[in-house]
Write a protein that holds these residues in place. Structure first.
Motif, PDB file in Angstrom:
ATOM      1  N   PRO A 209      -0.859  -4.137   8.622  1.00 32.18           N
ATOM      2  CA  PRO A 209       0.386  -3.906   9.370  1.00 32.18           C
ATOM      3  C   PRO A 209       1.423  -5.007   9.191  1.00 32.18           C
ATOM      4  CG  PRO A 209      -1.511  -3.325  10.716  1.00 32.18           C
ATOM      5  CD  PRO A 209      -2.053  -3.986   9.484  1.00 32.18           C
ATOM      6  N   ALA A 210       1.006  -6.268   9.258  1.00 33.03           N
ATOM      7  CA  ALA A 210       1.976  -7.360   9.147  1.00 33.03           C
ATOM      8  C   ALA A 210       2.691  -7.327   7.802  1.00 33.03           C
ATOM      9  CB  ALA A 210       1.276  -8.703   9.340  1.00 33.03           C
ATOM     10  N   LEU A 211       1.961  -6.983   6.755  1.00 35.02           N
ATOM     11  CA  LEU A 211       2.550  -6.924   5.415  1.00 35.02           C
ATOM     12  C   LEU A 211       3.499  -5.740   5.289  1.00 35.02           C
ATOM     13  CD1 LEU A 211       2.696  -7.988   2.535  1.00 35.02           C
ATOM     14  CD2 LEU A 211       0.607  -6.713   2.015  1.00 35.02           C
ATOM     15  N   ARG A 212       3.083  -4.587   5.784  1.00 37.21           N
ATOM     16  CA  ARG A 212       3.941  -3.402   5.707  1.00 37.21           C
ATOM     17  C   ARG A 212       5.220  -3.592   6.521  1.00 37.21           C
ATOM     18  NH1 ARG A 212       1.672   1.488   4.000  1.00 37.21           N
ATOM     19  NH2 ARG A 212       3.867   2.128   3.983  1.00 37.21           N
ATOM     20  N   VAL A 213       5.088  -4.202   7.689  1.00 29.18           N
ATOM     21  CA  VAL A 213       6.267  -4.454   8.524  1.00 29.18           C
ATOM     22  C   VAL A 213       7.212  -5.426   7.823  1.00 29.18           C
ATOM     23  CG1 VAL A 213       7.062  -5.523  10.670  1.00 29.18           C
ATOM     24  CG2 VAL A 213       5.163  -3.891  10.711  1.00 29.18           C
ATOM     25  N   ALA A 214       6.655  -6.484   7.244  1.00 26.86           N
ATOM     26  CA  ALA A 214       7.487  -7.470   6.551  1.00 26.86           C
ATOM     27  C   ALA A 214       8.224  -6.831   5.377  1.00 26.86           C
ATOM     28  CB  ALA A 214       6.628  -8.638   6.070  1.00 26.86           C
ATOM     29  N   ALA A 215       7.535  -5.987   4.620  1.00 25.77           N
ATOM     30  CA  ALA A 215       8.182  -5.305   3.495  1.00 25.77           C
ATOM     31  C   ALA A 215       9.295  -4.386   3.989  1.00 25.77           C
ATOM     32  CB  ALA A 215       7.149  -4.517   2.696  1.00 25.77           C
ATOM     33  N   ALA A 216       9.053  -3.704   5.107  1.00 19.69           N
ATOM     34  CA  ALA A 216      10.078  -2.825   5.673  1.00 19.69           C
ATOM     35  C   ALA A 216      11.290  -3.629   6.141  1.00 19.69           C
ATOM     36  CB  ALA A 216       9.496  -2.021   6.832  1.00 19.69           C
ATOM     37  N   GLU A 217      11.044  -4.813   6.682  1.00 19.18           N
ATOM     38  CA  GLU A 217      12.160  -5.672   7.104  1.00 19.18           C
ATOM     39  C   GLU A 217      13.004  -6.099   5.906  1.00 19.18           C
ATOM     40  OE1 GLU A 217      10.117  -7.693  11.082  1.00 19.18           O
ATOM     41  OE2 GLU A 217       9.923  -8.672   9.120  1.00 19.18           O
ATOM     42  N   MET A 218      12.353  -6.402   4.794  1.00 19.85           N
ATOM     43  CA  MET A 218      13.107  -6.790   3.603  1.00 19.85           C
ATOM     44  C   MET A 218      13.856  -5.588   3.023  1.00 19.85           C
ATOM     45  SD  MET A 218      12.350  -9.823   4.035  1.00 19.85           S
ATOM     46  CE  MET A 218      13.665 -10.289   2.926  1.00 19.85           C
ATOM     47  N   LYS A 219      13.256  -4.421   3.094  1.00 20.98           N
ATOM     48  CA  LYS A 219      13.948  -3.209   2.644  1.00 20.98           C
ATOM     49  C   LYS A 219      15.201  -2.972   3.493  1.00 20.98           C
ATOM     50  CE  LYS A 219      13.191   1.782   1.989  1.00 20.98           C
ATOM     51  NZ  LYS A 219      12.188   2.883   2.082  1.00 20.98           N
ATOM     52  N   TRP A 220      15.072  -3.148   4.796  1.00 20.66           N
ATOM     53  CA  TRP A 220      16.219  -2.978   5.692  1.00 20.66           C
ATOM     54  C   TRP A 220      17.327  -3.972   5.333  1.00 20.66           C
ATOM     55  CZ3 TRP A 220      18.019   0.360   9.215  1.00 20.66           C
ATOM     56  CH2 TRP A 220      19.062  -0.069  10.044  1.00 20.66           C
ATOM     57  N   ALA A 221      16.938  -5.216   5.092  1.00 23.36           N
ATOM     58  CA  ALA A 221      17.931  -6.230   4.727  1.00 23.36           C
ATOM     59  C   ALA A 221      18.615  -5.867   3.415  1.00 23.36           C
ATOM     60  CB  ALA A 221      17.262  -7.602   4.624  1.00 23.36           C
ATOM     61  N   PHE A 222      17.838  -5.415   2.444  1.00 21.80           N
ATOM     62  CA  PHE A 222      18.405  -5.018   1.153  1.00 21.80           C
ATOM     63  C   PHE A 222      19.426  -3.901   1.327  1.00 21.80           C
ATOM     64  CE2 PHE A 222      18.419  -2.261  -2.576  1.00 21.80           C
ATOM     65  CZ  PHE A 222      18.647  -3.158  -3.602  1.00 21.80           C
ATOM     66  N   MET A 223      19.127  -2.955   2.188  1.00 29.67           N
ATOM     67  CA  MET A 223      19.976  -1.777   2.340  1.00 29.67           C
ATOM     68  C   MET A 223      21.197  -2.021   3.222  1.00 29.67           C
ATOM     69  SD  MET A 223      16.981   1.120   2.753  1.00 29.67           S
ATOM     70  CE  MET A 223      18.100   2.532   2.760  1.00 29.67           C
ATOM     71  N   VAL A 396       4.867 -12.446   4.734  1.00 28.18           N
ATOM     72  CA  VAL A 396       4.446 -12.431   6.130  1.00 28.18           C
ATOM     73  C   VAL A 396       4.792 -13.738   6.838  1.00 28.18           C
ATOM     74  CG1 VAL A 396       2.444 -12.235   7.662  1.00 28.18           C
ATOM     75  CG2 VAL A 396       2.637 -10.748   5.653  1.00 28.18           C
ATOM     76  N   GLU A 397       4.720 -14.843   6.119  1.00 28.56           N
ATOM     77  CA  GLU A 397       4.938 -16.151   6.740  1.00 28.56           C
ATOM     78  C   GLU A 397       6.279 -16.775   6.360  1.00 28.56           C
ATOM     79  OE1 GLU A 397       1.566 -18.740   6.292  1.00 28.56           O
ATOM     80  OE2 GLU A 397       0.142 -17.072   6.456  1.00 28.56           O
ATOM     81  N   ARG A 398       7.215 -15.958   5.921  1.00 22.51           N
ATOM     82  CA  ARG A 398       8.478 -16.493   5.408  1.00 22.51           C
ATOM     83  C   ARG A 398       9.249 -17.297   6.452  1.00 22.51           C
ATOM     84  NH1 ARG A 398       9.099 -11.197   6.660  1.00 22.51           N
ATOM     85  NH2 ARG A 398      11.037 -10.520   7.698  1.00 22.51           N
ATOM     86  N   GLN A 399       9.131 -16.940   7.719  1.00 22.10           N
ATOM     87  CA  GLN A 399       9.870 -17.667   8.754  1.00 22.10           C
ATOM     88  C   GLN A 399       9.288 -19.059   9.003  1.00 22.10           C
ATOM     89  OE1 GLN A 399      12.611 -16.540   9.792  1.00 22.10           O
ATOM     90  NE2 GLN A 399      12.532 -14.347   9.371  1.00 22.10           N
ATOM     91  N   SER A 400       8.013 -19.225   8.738  1.00 21.65           N
ATOM     92  CA  SER A 400       7.383 -20.530   8.983  1.00 21.65           C
ATOM     93  C   SER A 400       7.375 -21.417   7.742  1.00 21.65           C
ATOM     94  CB  SER A 400       5.950 -20.338   9.492  1.00 21.65           C
ATOM     95  OG  SER A 400       5.166 -19.645   8.544  1.00 21.65           O
ATOM     96  N   LEU A 401       7.737 -20.853   6.589  1.00 22.22           N
ATOM     97  CA  LEU A 401       7.849 -21.652   5.364  1.00 22.22           C
ATOM     98  C   LEU A 401       9.271 -22.202   5.308  1.00 22.22           C
ATOM     99  CD1 LEU A 401       5.971 -19.232   2.931  1.00 22.22           C
ATOM    100  CD2 LEU A 401       5.121 -21.417   3.813  1.00 22.22           C
ATOM    101  N   THR A 402       9.479 -23.334   5.937  1.00 20.16           N
ATOM    102  CA  THR A 402      10.834 -23.854   6.144  1.00 20.16           C
ATOM    103  C   THR A 402      11.276 -24.842   5.078  1.00 20.16           C
ATOM    104  OG1 THR A 402       9.946 -25.577   7.592  1.00 20.16           O
ATOM    105  CG2 THR A 402      10.671 -23.516   8.629  1.00 20.16           C
ATOM    106  N   ASP A 403      10.420 -25.076   4.097  1.00 16.00           N
ATOM    107  CA  ASP A 403      10.734 -26.032   3.034  1.00 16.00           C
ATOM    108  C   ASP A 403      10.186 -25.471   1.729  1.00 16.00           C
ATOM    109  OD1 ASP A 403      10.317 -28.328   1.173  1.00 16.00           O
ATOM    110  OD2 ASP A 403      11.080 -29.500   2.855  1.00 16.00           O
TER     111      ASP A 403
END
Length: 420
Positions: A209-223, A396-403
């Motif tokens: 689920p976390a991966l599918r949700v993250a991919a959907a969020e990136m799709k939304w941003a792209f669109m 999935v962890e893009r928000q916590s990868l700050t560097d």
């Protein structure tokens, strides 16, 4: 009228009828014509003076279908007009890194452009282990200039909206929405899986689920995040290099979208090259580590140099215009805080898009040669698994990868686990 690609004699006659191109070719008695396209989308030719091969141009013609699949996947040939417009726009912003367009024909959906005869496709050079000392500097400059000057940070709002409407590219954006953000996470018939890629890895893509949700969020941003004019398909096959120069080609997927998509595409392809180097390095000299270190240095430096150059352009523009995007802010504390938040979000989105791009290249129909051409199925599958693991973490962890150095450490850790 049924489409037919121009043959050598037709193309020769056509080029002779364009005075500017004829002059570039040295008014030859005979032309050498060679079809050199990769077969994915378009027909691409080298046209050279038979008596002086250095006098040469590239001709690109767009068929009304996806060439990789055939006529069962129709495409509008007007995409060539969009590509010409994008090349000219990017060329005005960063002429040292964009090839010149000499001629465009909207009736034949064809263009004639500068041939980069002393350059090679970056993907090929990376597979061969070539070090390009100016690559990170050049790509970070290209990204900073094209992404900043097409955005609301620079353009008047009305001009930006007009530019957006002129750059709508629904057809090719639809391909990206399907092939990058949707089909790789399904058991879709267009997907292509290597012989020994573990089924568990595929099920993880489809059922986490976390991966599918993250991919959907990136799709939304792209669109929906129409931030700037993008290249739209900025992989290492769309970059031509030599030791001194770097050129970005093939922006036919260009549209107004999220800045991070172009940056993420570059970093994704460098990470794919990093993991695949485990095979190619051992094959060539038995020592992949040094070149892998250079590849990770490019990942780090491209982002860091881009961020510095982008923010410099931003500061300089606000200094010249005496305005700030956020409005009146005498001590600039609020503006600086906004810029810091902006760049942090941009990095997070970059990593998310990079993850999607990596996954697409492992399970989708369009592969990267440095992995797809590995003849050892077991070795290839092991590399693909590491790519998928890296991609999932980026997503999935893009928000916590700050560097960006956290990304470098992630890649090293995955490779180190394999080496043990």
């Amino acid at each position: 009228m049924e489409f037919e690609a121009l043959n050598a004699s037709e193309l020769t006659a056509y080029l002779r009828g364009i005075p500017a191109v004829h002059a570039l070719l040295g008014e030859p008695a005979e032309l050498d014509i060679a079809e050199v396209g990769d077969g994915n989308l378009n027909y691409v030719y080298f046209a050279s003076n038979a008596g002086a091969a250095e006098k040469s141009v590239v001709v690109k013609q767009a068929p009304p279908f996806l060439r990789l699949v055939g006529k069962t996947w129709p495409l509008g040939r007007e995409r060539m007009e969009r590509e010409v417009a994008a090349l000219r726009r990017f060329g005005s912003l960063c002429p040292q890194h964009v090839p010149k367009v000499y001629h465009a024909d909207s009736q034949l959906f064809l263009m004639v452009m500068q041939r980069l005869a002393s350059h090679r496709i970056l993907r090929q050079g990376l597979t061969d282990g070539v070090v390009y000392p100016r690559l990170a500097d050049h790509l970070s400059t290209y990204l900073a200039n094209t992404l900043f000057f097409g955005s609301d940070l620079f353009l008047n709002a009305d001009i930006k909206k007009q530019a957006m409407s002129a750059a709508v590219n629904s057809e090719l954006c639809g391909i990206t929405e399907d092939l990058v953000f949707t089909y790789p996470f399904e058991d879709h018939p267009s997907n292509v899986y290597s012989a020994k890629l573990p089924r568990a890895a595929l099920e993880r893509l489809r059922q986490t689920p976390a991966l599918r949700v993250a991919a959907a969020e990136m799709k939304w941003a792209f669109m929906n995040h129409a931030e700037t004019l993008l290249h739209g398909d900025l992989h290492t096959g769309s970059i031509m290099v030599n030791a001194d120069e770097t050129y970005v080609i093939d922006p036919e997927f260009s549209f107004y979208g999220p800045m991070a998509f172009d940056i993420g595409a570059v970093l994704a392809n460098l990470l794919l090259a990093y993991f695949s180097r485990d095979w190619h390095g051992r094959l060539h000299d038995g020592r992949p580590e040094a070149y892998q270190a250079w590849l990770l240095e490019q990942v780090s430096t491209i982002w860091s140099a881009f961020a510095a150059k982008f923010q410099k352009l931003w500061r300089e523009h606000e200094g010249r215009s005496k305005t700030s995007f956020i409005g009146d802010d005498p001590d600039r504390a609020c503006a600086d805080a906004f810029k810091a938040r902006f760049m942090q979000r941009l990095l997070a989105d970059t990593l998310g898009f990079a993850g999607c791009k990596m996954i697409r290249r492992i399970v989708g129909m369009a592969k990267v040669a440095e992995i797809a051409h590995i003849p050892d199925d077991t070795a290839r599958a092991a590399i693909e698994v590491r790519c998928l693991q890296c991609a999932e973490t980026l997503l999935v962890e893009r928000q916590s990868l700050t560097d960006i150095e956290q990304v470098v450490r992630l890649a090293r850790a995955l490779q180190s686990t394999h080496n043990q």
